[in-house]
Design a protein around this motif. Sequence first.
Motif, PDB file in Angstrom:
ATOM      1  N   ASP A   1       0.938  -1.290  -0.185  1.00 53.49           N
ATOM      2  CA  ASP A   1      -0.383  -0.075  -0.068  1.00 53.49           C
ATOM      3  C   ASP A   1       0.629   1.262   0.304  1.00 53.49           C
ATOM      4  O   ASP A   1       1.986   0.995   0.776  1.00 53.49           O
ATOM      5  CB  ASP A   1      -0.634  -0.106   1.464  1.00 53.49           C
ATOM      6  CG  ASP A   1      -2.100   1.201   1.037  1.00 53.49           C
ATOM      7  OD1 ASP A   1      -2.752   1.092   0.076  1.00 53.49           O
ATOM      8  OD2 ASP A   1      -1.907   1.887   2.054  1.00 53.49           O
ATOM      9  N   ASP A   2       0.229   2.217  -0.855  1.00 50.88           N
ATOM     10  CA  ASP A   2       1.295   3.532  -0.662  1.00 50.88           C
ATOM     11  C   ASP A   2       0.501   4.738  -0.928  1.00 50.88           C
ATOM     12  O   ASP A   2      -1.027   4.557  -0.430  1.00 50.88           O
ATOM     13  CB  ASP A   2       1.996   3.461  -1.777  1.00 50.88           C
ATOM     14  CG  ASP A   2       1.578   4.002  -3.481  1.00 50.88           C
ATOM     15  OD1 ASP A   2       0.433   3.500  -3.940  1.00 50.88           O
ATOM     16  OD2 ASP A   2       1.668   2.344  -4.258  1.00 50.88           O
ATOM     17  N   LEU A   3       0.901   6.041  -0.923  1.00 50.68           N
ATOM     18  CA  LEU A   3       0.018   7.426  -0.620  1.00 50.68           C
ATOM     19  C   LEU A   3      -0.973   7.449  -1.746  1.00 50.68           C
ATOM     20  O   LEU A   3      -1.872   7.966  -2.294  1.00 50.68           O
ATOM     21  CB  LEU A   3       1.207   8.145  -0.699  1.00 50.68           C
ATOM     22  CG  LEU A   3       2.375   8.369   0.605  1.00 50.68           C
ATOM     23  CD1 LEU A   3       2.706   9.748   0.617  1.00 50.68           C
ATOM     24  CD2 LEU A   3       1.272   8.640   1.751  1.00 50.68           C
ATOM     25  N   ARG A   4       0.166   6.693  -3.572  1.00 49.46           N
ATOM     26  CA  ARG A   4      -1.010   6.763  -4.581  1.00 49.46           C
ATOM     27  C   ARG A   4      -2.051   5.808  -4.980  1.00 49.46           C
ATOM     28  O   ARG A   4      -3.786   5.983  -5.244  1.00 49.46           O
ATOM     29  CB  ARG A   4      -0.128   6.946  -5.630  1.00 49.46           C
ATOM     30  CG  ARG A   4       0.663   7.610  -5.758  1.00 49.46           C
ATOM     31  CD  ARG A   4       2.203   7.366  -6.390  1.00 49.46           C
ATOM     32  NE  ARG A   4       3.167   8.396  -6.648  1.00 49.46           N
ATOM     33  CZ  ARG A   4       4.183   8.237  -7.047  1.00 49.46           C
ATOM     34  NH1 ARG A   4       4.852   6.932  -7.142  1.00 49.46           N
ATOM     35  NH2 ARG A   4       4.707   9.808  -6.921  1.00 49.46           N
ATOM     36  N   THR A   5      -2.470   4.466  -3.586  1.00 50.37           N
ATOM     37  CA  THR A   5      -4.041   4.666  -3.396  1.00 50.37           C
ATOM     38  C   THR A   5      -5.308   4.549  -3.298  1.00 50.37           C
ATOM     39  O   THR A   5      -6.150   3.990  -4.702  1.00 50.37           O
ATOM     40  CB  THR A   5      -4.240   2.911  -2.365  1.00 50.37           C
ATOM     41  OG1 THR A   5      -1.979   2.399  -2.084  1.00 50.37           O
ATOM     42  CG2 THR A   5      -4.426   2.040  -2.904  1.00 50.37           C
ATOM     43  N   GLU A   6      -5.359   5.707  -2.896  1.00 50.06           N
ATOM     44  CA  GLU A   6      -6.462   6.509  -2.655  1.00 50.06           C
ATOM     45  C   GLU A   6      -6.470   6.776  -3.850  1.00 50.06           C
ATOM     46  O   GLU A   6      -8.289   7.694  -4.268  1.00 50.06           O
ATOM     47  CB  GLU A   6      -6.642   7.081  -1.921  1.00 50.06           C
ATOM     48  CG  GLU A   6      -6.793   6.925  -0.404  1.00 50.06           C
ATOM     49  CD  GLU A   6      -7.672   5.311   0.258  1.00 50.06           C
ATOM     50  OE1 GLU A   6      -8.923   6.411  -0.499  1.00 50.06           O
ATOM     51  OE2 GLU A   6      -7.690   4.415   0.394  1.00 50.06           O
ATOM     52  N   GLY A   7      -5.843   7.199  -4.688  1.00 44.16           N
ATOM     53  CA  GLY A   7      -6.175   7.950  -6.200  1.00 44.16           C
ATOM     54  C   GLY A   7      -6.535   6.987  -6.961  1.00 44.16           C
ATOM     55  O   GLY A   7      -6.634   7.405  -8.522  1.00 44.16           O
ATOM     56  N   LEU A   8      -6.718   5.659  -7.038  1.00 40.70           N
ATOM     57  CA  LEU A   8      -6.857   4.616  -8.469  1.00 40.70           C
ATOM     58  C   LEU A   8      -8.649   4.863  -8.395  1.00 40.70           C
ATOM     59  O   LEU A   8      -9.308   4.891  -7.411  1.00 40.70           O
ATOM     60  CB  LEU A   8      -6.672   3.375  -7.629  1.00 40.70           C
ATOM     61  CG  LEU A   8      -5.294   3.038  -7.509  1.00 40.70           C
ATOM     62  CD1 LEU A   8      -4.719   2.107  -6.517  1.00 40.70           C
ATOM     63  CD2 LEU A   8      -4.136   3.622  -8.983  1.00 40.70           C
ATOM     64  N   PRO A   9      -8.701   4.166  -9.237  1.00 39.53           N
ATOM     65  CA  PRO A   9     -10.193   4.268  -9.600  1.00 39.53           C
ATOM     66  C   PRO A   9     -10.882   3.505  -9.196  1.00 39.53           C
ATOM     67  O   PRO A   9     -10.524   1.887  -7.996  1.00 39.53           O
ATOM     68  CB  PRO A   9     -10.191   3.715 -11.212  1.00 39.53           C
ATOM     69  CG  PRO A   9      -8.861   3.650 -11.941  1.00 39.53           C
ATOM     70  CD  PRO A   9      -7.598   3.763 -10.777  1.00 39.53           C
ATOM     71  N   ALA A  10     -12.395   3.395  -8.820  1.00 37.37           N
ATOM     72  CA  ALA A  10     -12.453   2.914  -7.302  1.00 37.37           C
ATOM     73  C   ALA A  10     -13.150   0.898  -7.887  1.00 37.37           C
ATOM     74  O   ALA A  10     -12.691   0.999  -6.866  1.00 37.37           O
ATOM     75  CB  ALA A  10     -14.171   3.587  -7.591  1.00 37.37           C
ATOM     76  N   SER A  11     -13.435   1.018  -8.940  1.00 35.77           N
ATOM     77  CA  SER A  11     -13.817  -0.289  -9.692  1.00 35.77           C
ATOM     78  C   SER A  11     -12.217  -1.327  -9.081  1.00 35.77           C
ATOM     79  O   SER A  11     -12.314  -2.235  -8.562  1.00 35.77           O
ATOM     80  CB  SER A  11     -13.924  -1.184 -10.700  1.00 35.77           C
ATOM     81  OG  SER A  11     -12.225   0.072 -11.848  1.00 35.77           O
ATOM     82  N   LEU A  12     -10.817  -0.249  -9.481  1.00 38.20           N
ATOM     83  CA  LEU A  12      -9.418  -1.202  -8.462  1.00 38.20           C
ATOM     84  C   LEU A  12      -9.221  -1.379  -7.756  1.00 38.20           C
ATOM     85  O   LEU A  12      -8.677  -2.492  -7.027  1.00 38.20           O
ATOM     86  CB  LEU A  12      -8.257  -0.627 -10.055  1.00 38.20           C
ATOM     87  CG  LEU A  12      -6.480  -0.323  -9.515  1.00 38.20           C
ATOM     88  CD1 LEU A  12      -7.201  -2.237  -9.181  1.00 38.20           C
ATOM     89  CD2 LEU A  12      -6.122   0.307 -10.408  1.00 38.20           C
ATOM     90  N   ARG A  13      -9.912  -0.704  -6.610  1.00 39.16           N
ATOM     91  CA  ARG A  13      -9.646  -0.495  -5.147  1.00 39.16           C
ATOM     92  C   ARG A  13     -11.030  -1.442  -5.295  1.00 39.16           C
ATOM     93  O   ARG A  13     -10.267  -1.729  -3.937  1.00 39.16           O
ATOM     94  CB  ARG A  13      -9.913   0.911  -4.619  1.00 39.16           C
ATOM     95  CG  ARG A  13      -8.251   2.210  -5.255  1.00 39.16           C
ATOM     96  CD  ARG A  13      -9.119   3.241  -3.758  1.00 39.16           C
ATOM     97  NE  ARG A  13     -10.800   3.712  -3.370  1.00 39.16           N
ATOM     98  CZ  ARG A  13     -10.758   4.491  -4.443  1.00 39.16           C
ATOM     99  NH1 ARG A  13     -10.435   5.002  -5.438  1.00 39.16           N
ATOM    100  NH2 ARG A  13     -12.585   5.377  -3.819  1.00 39.16           N
ATOM    101  N   ARG A  14     -11.829  -1.602  -5.341  1.00 33.68           N
ATOM    102  CA  ARG A  14     -12.841  -2.600  -4.824  1.00 33.68           C
ATOM    103  C   ARG A  14     -11.508  -3.768  -5.471  1.00 33.68           C
ATOM    104  O   ARG A  14     -11.590  -5.079  -4.205  1.00 33.68           O
ATOM    105  CB  ARG A  14     -14.124  -2.394  -5.530  1.00 33.68           C
ATOM    106  CG  ARG A  14     -14.309  -1.399  -4.774  1.00 33.68           C
ATOM    107  CD  ARG A  14     -15.787  -1.558  -5.451  1.00 33.68           C
ATOM    108  NE  ARG A  14     -16.525  -1.812  -6.936  1.00 33.68           N
ATOM    109  CZ  ARG A  14     -16.710  -0.404  -7.512  1.00 33.68           C
ATOM    110  NH1 ARG A  14     -16.451   0.736  -6.818  1.00 33.68           N
ATOM    111  NH2 ARG A  14     -16.656  -0.597  -8.701  1.00 33.68           N
TER     112      ARG A  14
END
Length: 567
Positions: free
Chosen positions: A445-458
């Motif tokens: 996990d890194d600082l950029r995870t939250e900026g990824l598209p929602a479907s990819l985060r899911r």
Amino acid sequence: MKRSVGGFIAAGVGLGFVLVGLGVQAARLALYKSFSIDEFQYAHAAWLVARGEVPYRDFFEVHLPLVYQALAPVFWLLGDSPLHILALRVGMLLPLVGTCVAAASLNRRHGLLAMLLAPALLLATPPFVTLATEIRPDPLAFALFLGALALVSARPASSARAFGAGALLVAAVWGSQKVLFHGGIIGLALAVDLVARRGREPALLPAPRAFLAGAGAVLALIAAYLTVTRSWAAWWHWCFVWASEHQRHYPGFSWRSYFEPVWKEHPWLFTLAGLGLAATVRRLGSAGRRMLSEPDLLLLLALPATFGSYALQRAPFPYSLLPFLGVVAILAARGAAAVLGALEARAWKVAGASALLLLLGGQLWRLEERLAASRNERQRDVLARVATLTAPGDVAYDNSGGYVSRPHAYFYFYTDAYLRGAIADTLAREVPEALVASGCVLRVDDLRTEGLPASLRRFLTEHYQPLDGDVFLWGQRYEAPAPGALEAKFLAVRDDRYFIEPASALEQGALFIDERRITEPVFTLSKGEHAVRYEGSARAFYLLWLPRDGQRWAPRPGQPPTYSRLF
């Protein structure tokens, strides 16, 4: 007279001790200061180059590649442990030493004190030395640029020095696109001087043929590399076409954001630099008609050029300040030497020298405070855990290369704010496919995870379970309905061993995978999707990938991330 000589000796010894202390502190910063998120990106790129991969053609990069090529031999010599990022930090001390030598050389004509103070003030400026010990293109590119400036400025001039200056200047450009701006301005000044004088002496560039030969030699090496690797088109696209697009659209901010804190925290440095600038201008004025051939003109030109290189960027991050701060420190050394030289009374000279030593000693303390506030123990623990859990061939994923020396799953192995917005749909569609296709078992996990598209985060949340707040391993969580049997699917990311957690779920019921009853906690699955059925009293359990060390583990959701830091 003896007392005066003794005072100078004492001051020299004191300055020597301070220089040693500052050098030791720089080494400690390299080894123990926390890693910024960009350093993982550059470290992973160096590892890829060590494995024979070509930037731009084989993996996404937008920076010129010299720092990766220079650091790649570390992995050839030491192997694939992620902890070898520490050796890369040690490697970055070499450009810092080169910068100090070049700075001293540039001040040689201004006296021994100015010459010795140049590296001391470089190492005593926390914003400079902190960034100069990091794994970045900027410190190496600046060391080469300053080396070129020092060789051009050296007197008496020689063909060998001119050849070296040309070679270093082109190598500096191969290290960072930013040198195209401030290095280009220096090159333009040399070209204008050459054309205006038409070979007449004195000139800023006494041996132009040798200079051009050095530049041409390095250009030939670069051309040969791009030709042999068949990466001309990819290099041009990513380093210039796409980088230009990135510069236009990246979410910007003012140059004051990072410059003003440096200005306010180090007024002594800029005050001394102002005095050094005045002393240099006065020295040039005294040269009369020879002023336009004085090599100090190039250093004075480098001051606005390096600042412009920083301030004109759309997103001027602090590492882009490094060349400007380096030039400021050189001028500050001249300013300090000028002040001490202007003091006539011995008592005032002793007081001035003592104040200067106290100032430098105080910077040692400030560097220690900076180190204490941002150490890398936790990051080293995570890297050691990656080495334990995975083999060198096991694929990993994050948005910065934080696994350092493991294969990445996707061409865009890191993303920044602009890229995540520009190709959001592509990332959402292709990254999950790449993770499964490559058999990616670990993500950081890194600082950029939250900026990824929602479907990819899911997808990441569903298929990677938290070993802690920073390291996630492949697996899925299941909740059994009450009452009734659970029927679901499990996607095995590769042919390997998996396990059920907690193992007590097997004692509380029956687990079937593809209608085969699982009787032991650890079992083998082929890559692909499998039918899962559970009948029993366990309300929740996990199916998880078994790491390289063979140790079963229990997910720990809710742990705070600590690994990834911006600066």
